[in-house]
Motif scaffolding. Structure first.
Motif, mmCIF file in Angstrom:
data_model
loop_
_atom_site.group_PDB
_atom_site.id
_atom_site.type_symbol
_atom_site.label_atom_id
_atom_site.label_comp_id
_atom_site.label_asym_id
_atom_site.label_seq_id
_atom_site.Cartn_x
_atom_site.Cartn_y
_atom_site.Cartn_z
ATOM 1 N N SER A 2 0.829 -1.205 0.000
ATOM 2 C CA SER A 2 0.000 0.000 0.000
ATOM 3 C C SER A 2 0.864 1.255 0.000
ATOM 4 C CB SER A 2 -0.940 0.004 1.209
ATOM 5 O OG SER A 2 -0.221 0.071 2.419
ATOM 6 N N LYS A 3 1.986 1.229 0.685
ATOM 7 C CA LYS A 3 2.855 2.401 0.720
ATOM 8 C C LYS A 3 3.443 2.699 -0.648
ATOM 9 C CE LYS A 3 4.124 2.484 5.602
ATOM 10 N NZ LYS A 3 5.228 2.507 6.590
ATOM 11 N N CYS A 6 0.070 3.931 -2.683
ATOM 12 C CA CYS A 6 -0.743 4.984 -2.062
ATOM 13 C C CYS A 6 0.079 6.192 -1.644
ATOM 14 C CB CYS A 6 -1.503 4.416 -0.865
ATOM 15 S SG CYS A 6 -2.655 3.101 -1.302
ATOM 16 N N SER A 7 1.364 6.178 -1.906
ATOM 17 C CA SER A 7 2.185 7.359 -1.647
ATOM 18 C C SER A 7 2.861 7.846 -2.923
ATOM 19 C CB SER A 7 3.241 7.052 -0.577
ATOM 20 O OG SER A 7 4.098 6.001 -0.992
ATOM 21 N N LYS A 11 1.002 12.162 0.183
ATOM 22 C CA LYS A 11 1.524 11.591 1.413
ATOM 23 C C LYS A 11 0.740 10.339 1.782
ATOM 24 C CE LYS A 11 2.953 12.781 6.110
ATOM 25 N NZ LYS A 11 3.077 13.855 7.119
ATOM 26 N N TYR A 12 1.442 9.340 2.289
ATOM 27 C CA TYR A 12 0.820 8.047 2.572
ATOM 28 C C TYR A 12 -0.268 8.179 3.633
ATOM 29 C CZ TYR A 12 0.268 3.206 4.085
ATOM 30 O OH TYR A 12 -0.252 1.980 4.411
ATOM 31 N N GLU A 14 -2.210 6.610 6.435
ATOM 32 C CA GLU A 14 -2.230 5.451 7.329
ATOM 33 C C GLU A 14 -3.671 4.953 7.497
ATOM 34 O OE1 GLU A 14 0.272 3.913 8.593
ATOM 35 O OE2 GLU A 14 1.953 5.304 8.299
#
Length: 470
Positions: A2-3, A6-7, A11-12, A14
């Motif tokens: 996901s990081k 999704c980044s 910005k990632y 959480e």
């Protein structure tokens, strides 16, 4: 995994930032379509091997499972550092006598040059001029609501205003926004306004400086857009003509602060971006008609950034950042513990460090000023998406700075008089003390079930008059 994905654009985020239901039913389906994954039935995904996408279908299903299984079921409310007191502090309420059928105010302002209030509304799409006694003097209908104005004097010392009209207040990409430069004396007899720009995609704020130092003011405008938008420079030429140039081609620019931030004699600016890749960017003038950019602060895309102001809070000679986040009418319409007002202290070399945070659900705008005359900056905050069900008083909070970076909190009891989307701070009665002007958008945009409309829906704006010392 996901990081990684999704980044890539922001910005990632959480998993703990929002609840699992919002992730599964709203946020992830919206993101899937942006990554090329087909969605049906709101939260179901289609494995289409013939369709190109940024991620594979297997990777996407793993990302969905990770957020659904990791995110909390309910977000825990934040605990404020000090409890807000319910009192008027030293403010008194002043309201116009004239009412409207439905208060849908999108902008409030006070021109200290001509000593008039200006408001605009969403329903009638009119621009209103009021005296400093809050008596309606003139109005003019436009194609869309006005959301921002900058007042100034022209070369003949006449009062003028550059008004930004959003085009579509709803979240659609429609190039119908405009910026008009209007002679404030002729509001009753329109037709002589100067068109600075038209066909803008939902502009929400504009700011002026002579960026090329040719003696003519240029304009920056935040085209917030929806799926598309941009930060634009409008360079003025002869005969009130303007040439548009894209500075940053990304949706969500929302407000600008100008200044000479590197002390080279040329105007620069900072801009807050509030959609997708949220954060504050510095744009330094390259003296060639363009800018070099640098990120100063970056926030996850669920923060809902709303506004910022440059203020020296600790009296060290460096401008700090006052920031609010709380836009809560997108994909995750739940109360968020990180919504509120922040102060980031200037560490030098374009570095900023968070030094203070006060949680306020749905915080919309903060303005710092010395309201009590003690040489320390206090803060006024409005929250349009406040907790209307359980804590409607947080819709307006006054913070008094008692010691450096130490604040008391006061919920001024004005929630029954309206719901505040816009705010300005000016000395309207000319007594040397800043007053607070609040614009009432009384209808719509209610996210919480079971909320009853109990606030005043007829008064378009009001003033919190500063009576300190009386």
């Amino acid at each position: 995994m996901s990081k990684t994905y999704c980044s890539s654009c922001h910005k990632y985020p959480e998993p703990a930032l929002i609840d699992s239901i919002s992730w599964a039913g709203h946020v992830l389906p919206a993101m899937a379509s942006r990554l090329g994954i087909q969605v049906y039935g709101d939260d179901q995904y289609v494995n289409n091997p013939n369709k190109k996408s940024t991620v594979t279908f297997d990777e996407w299903t793993k990302i969905v499972a990770f957020y659904k299984n990791t995110a909390p079921k309910i977000l825990k409310a934040a605990v404020p550092p000090v409890k807000a007191q319910n009192n008027w502090a030293f403010f008194s309420l002043k309201m116009p006598a004239q009412k409207v059928s439905a208060a849908t105010t999108t902008m409030v302002a006070f021109d200290t040059l001509s000593r008039h209030f200006y408001t605009s509304d969403m329903d009638n799409m009119r621009l209103y001029q009021w005296s400093d006694k809050m008596v309606l003097q003139a109005s003019e209908k436009f194609e869309s609501p006005c959301v921002d104005v900058k007042f100034y004097k022209d070369s003949k010392q006449q009062a003028r205003g550059a008004f930004t009209f959003i085009g579509s207040f709803d979240a659609f990409d429609t190039p119908e926004g405009k910026i008009y430069d209007i002679d404030l004396k002729s509001l009753k007899n329109m037709g002589g306004e100067i068109t600075i720009a038209k066909k803008l995609n939902r502009p929400v704020q504009s700011a002026s400086a002579d960026f090329n130092k040719d003696g003519l003011p240029d304009w920056l405008t935040c085209q917030f857009g929806h799926n598309g938008g941009e930060l634009s420079l409008l360079t003025q030429g002869a005969g009130n003509t303007f040439t548009k140039k894209t500075i940053r081609n990304i949706t969500g620019p929302t407000n600008i602060s100008t200044g000479d931030f590197n002390n080279d004699g040329w105007p620069d600016f900072m801009c807050l971006f509030a959609q997708g890749d949220e954060g504050i960017w510095m744009f330094l003038n390259d003296k060639k008609g363009g800018f070099t950019s640098q990120n100063l602060l970056r926030f996850p895309p669920v923060y809902g950034s709303t506004n910022f102001q440059l203020v020296d809070f600790n009296n060290d000679g460096k401008l700090d950042i006052l920031y609010t986040c709380g836009d809560n009418s997108d994909y995750s319409r739940v109360l968020k513990p990180y919504h509120g007002v922040y102060i980031f202290l200037n560490q030098g070399n374009y570095k900023y460090k968070q030094a203070w945070f006060y949680p306020i659900n749905g915080a919309t705008k903060a303005i710092a000023a010395d309201f009590n005359g003690d040489k320390k900056r206090d803060i006024a905050v409005i929250a349009f998406f406040s907790d209307l069900k359980n804590n409607p008083a947080e819709g307006f909070t006054y913070f008094e700075q008692t010691q450096t970076m130490k604040f008391t909190a006061n919920n001024i009891p004005v929630n029954k008089y309206g719901r505040w989307l816009s705010m300005a701070v000016e000395d309207y009665n000319h007594d040397g003390k800043p007053d607070i002007i609040l614009g009432n958008l009384s209808v719509g945009f209610i996210n919480q079930p079971g909320v009853t409309h109990t606030w005043d829906g007829k008064t378009p704006f009001m003033v919190l008059q500063n009576d300190h010392g009386k």
